[in-house]
Enzyme design. Sequence first.
Site, PDB file in Angstrom:
ATOM      1  N   ASN A  31      85.594  17.045  58.664  1.00  0.00           N
ATOM      2  CA  ASN A  31      86.186  16.149  57.665  1.00  0.00           C
ATOM      3  C   ASN A  31      85.828  14.682  57.877  1.00  0.00           C
ATOM      4  O   ASN A  31      85.867  13.892  56.948  1.00  0.00           O
ATOM      5  CB  ASN A  31      87.711  16.316  57.636  1.00  0.00           C
ATOM      6  CG  ASN A  31      88.330  16.275  59.001  1.00  0.00           C
ATOM      7  OD1 ASN A  31      88.022  17.097  59.853  1.00  0.00           O
ATOM      8  ND2 ASN A  31      89.204  15.317  59.229  1.00  0.00           N
ATOM      9  N   HIS A  53      94.253  20.819  47.154  1.00  0.00           N
ATOM     10  CA  HIS A  53      94.023  19.446  46.674  1.00  0.00           C
ATOM     11  C   HIS A  53      92.671  18.880  47.068  1.00  0.00           C
ATOM     12  O   HIS A  53      92.295  17.804  46.613  1.00  0.00           O
ATOM     13  CB  HIS A  53      95.167  18.517  47.108  1.00  0.00           C
ATOM     14  CG  HIS A  53      95.229  18.190  48.559  1.00  0.00           C
ATOM     15  ND1 HIS A  53      94.956  16.936  49.033  1.00  0.00           N
ATOM     16  CD2 HIS A  53      95.544  18.937  49.636  1.00  0.00           C
ATOM     17  CE1 HIS A  53      95.111  16.926  50.348  1.00  0.00           C
ATOM     18  NE2 HIS A  53      95.475  18.129  50.742  1.00  0.00           N
ATOM     19  N   CYS A 111      97.004   5.788  64.462  1.00  0.00           N
ATOM     20  CA  CYS A 111      97.649   4.604  64.993  1.00  0.00           C
ATOM     21  C   CYS A 111      98.882   5.041  65.772  1.00  0.00           C
ATOM     22  O   CYS A 111      99.729   5.743  65.237  1.00  0.00           O
ATOM     23  CB  CYS A 111      98.043   3.716  63.822  1.00  0.00           C
ATOM     24  SG  CYS A 111      98.382   2.046  64.312  1.00  0.00           S
TER      25      CYS A 111
HETATM   26  N1  PLP Z   1      91.623  20.860  57.644  1.00  0.00           N
HETATM   27  C1  PLP Z   1      90.757  19.892  57.296  1.00  0.00           C
HETATM   28  C2  PLP Z   1      89.341  19.962  57.774  1.00  0.00           C
HETATM   29  C3  PLP Z   1      91.190  18.820  56.501  1.00  0.00           C
HETATM   30  O1  PLP Z   1      90.322  17.859  56.169  1.00  0.00           O
HETATM   31  C4  PLP Z   1      92.544  18.789  56.086  1.00  0.00           C
HETATM   32  C5  PLP Z   1      93.066  17.638  55.318  1.00  0.00           C
HETATM   33  O2  PLP Z   1      92.556  16.544  55.402  1.00  0.00           O
HETATM   34  C6  PLP Z   1      93.392  19.832  56.467  1.00  0.00           C
HETATM   35  C7  PLP Z   1      92.898  20.845  57.266  1.00  0.00           C
HETATM   36  C8  PLP Z   1      94.834  19.866  56.044  1.00  0.00           C
HETATM   37  O3  PLP Z   1      94.918  20.347  54.705  1.00  0.00           O
HETATM   38  P1  PLP Z   1      96.228  20.079  53.822  1.00  0.00           P
HETATM   39  O4  PLP Z   1      96.186  18.639  53.418  1.00  0.00           O
HETATM   40  O5  PLP Z   1      96.077  21.008  52.643  1.00  0.00           O
HETATM   41  O6  PLP Z   1      97.403  20.424  54.647  1.00  0.00           O
END
Ligand code: PLP
Length: 393
Positions: A155, A203, A329
């Site tokens: 991410n 989302h 943070c």
């Molecule tokens: N896993 C990854 C790689 C993510 O980027 C995110 C959210 O940023 C999540 C899990 C968590 O997902 P959710 O926001 O649907 O709880």
Amino acid sequence: MGYLDHAATTPMRSEAVAAMTAELERVGNASSLHASGRRARRVVEESRERVAASLGVRPSDVVFTSGGTESDNLAIKGLYWAGRDRPDSRTALAVSAVEHHAVLDPTQWLIDHEGAAVCFLRVDDTGQLDLDGLRECIGEHESLLGLVSIMWANNEVGAINPIAEIAEIVRSRGVLLHSDAVQAVGWVDVDASLVDALTVSGHKVGGPHGVGALVIGRDVTATPLLHGGGQERDVRSGTLDTPAIAGFAAALEAAVSTQVERAKEISTLRDDLVARVLKLVPDAVLNGPKDTTDRLPGNAHFTFPGCEGDALLMLLDAAGVECSTGSACQAGVPQPSHVLVAMGADEASARGSLRFSLGHTSTSRDVDELIAMLGPSVERARRAGLTSVPTAV
Ligand code: PLP
């Protein structure tokens, strides 16, 4: 305003809004036996079929959840507990060091509270899994290892992992493989049948917040986190959120069916963003894979030497450009991103980093906005240096 934070959340697609609002106006609990309940159940099962078809699995493999965080927790704790309770008790698991906190934190919880043995698998300096490290871990812990969890794509820096190759290494040894595909779905081909469990979030694909799925084969046992009405194969009790599920399925289908063209357009736009940022701030460093085929199409992640990432983020925000840092943070003190640290970055560069992420509604105007505002913001952040405390988290 330039919105460059699609990896955090992306606008809802019109198909999802239509499917969800239609359901919000109707009554019916999908577990009820009367006509309204049966109608809601039909919507849920049709949505399950759409989600399954988009991910290359059977409808019965799809367990609806409240999103990525819950799916990751169910995969990590649920599969660990089921493995531990097998006759040949598997009390070890392996996760990559750059997983999202939704994987890392339940793993740490299992270490602290259940005595789990864990391999944190190393990555290379682009954020991709080191396959030799994975092989070593399996070699050392094979008789105890029950589960490996490797994200499909990261991410923060957008690194895409070779999941087919990883699956070959892990599953051929009889170890279960989970993959968090929250960031990958809709941008790269995700064939959920390559793994034993796969996390998806609504989302991130243009669906509503608070819904997602864990794709988990019927032959794979997971101990539930939530007990109650026995919904979703008894793995995830709770009344199904029919409107959110309908919106999620519509969004996922739209994202996957338009993936090839959209990924091409967005990676061209991202390449333009990268080239213009590096021209404007010549000492900025692009983090993550350099080969664009190894990087998510919408991801651009930079270190701006001499800047505090959070300070730069707030300056850009005040100028109408929204993006994010990977740093957390704690008590007002910015912490370096665990992803960049695992990739070998020093603390200052890990703290001076920003992620710009494009998505299905991005246009060249978003990039123009960033380029117009970035120069003065970097200059101000550099004057404040690495000692400033951000005004917001
Ligand atoms: N896993 C990854 C790689 C993510 O980027 C995110 C959210 O940023 C999540 C899990 C968590 O997902 P959710 O926001 O649907 O709880």
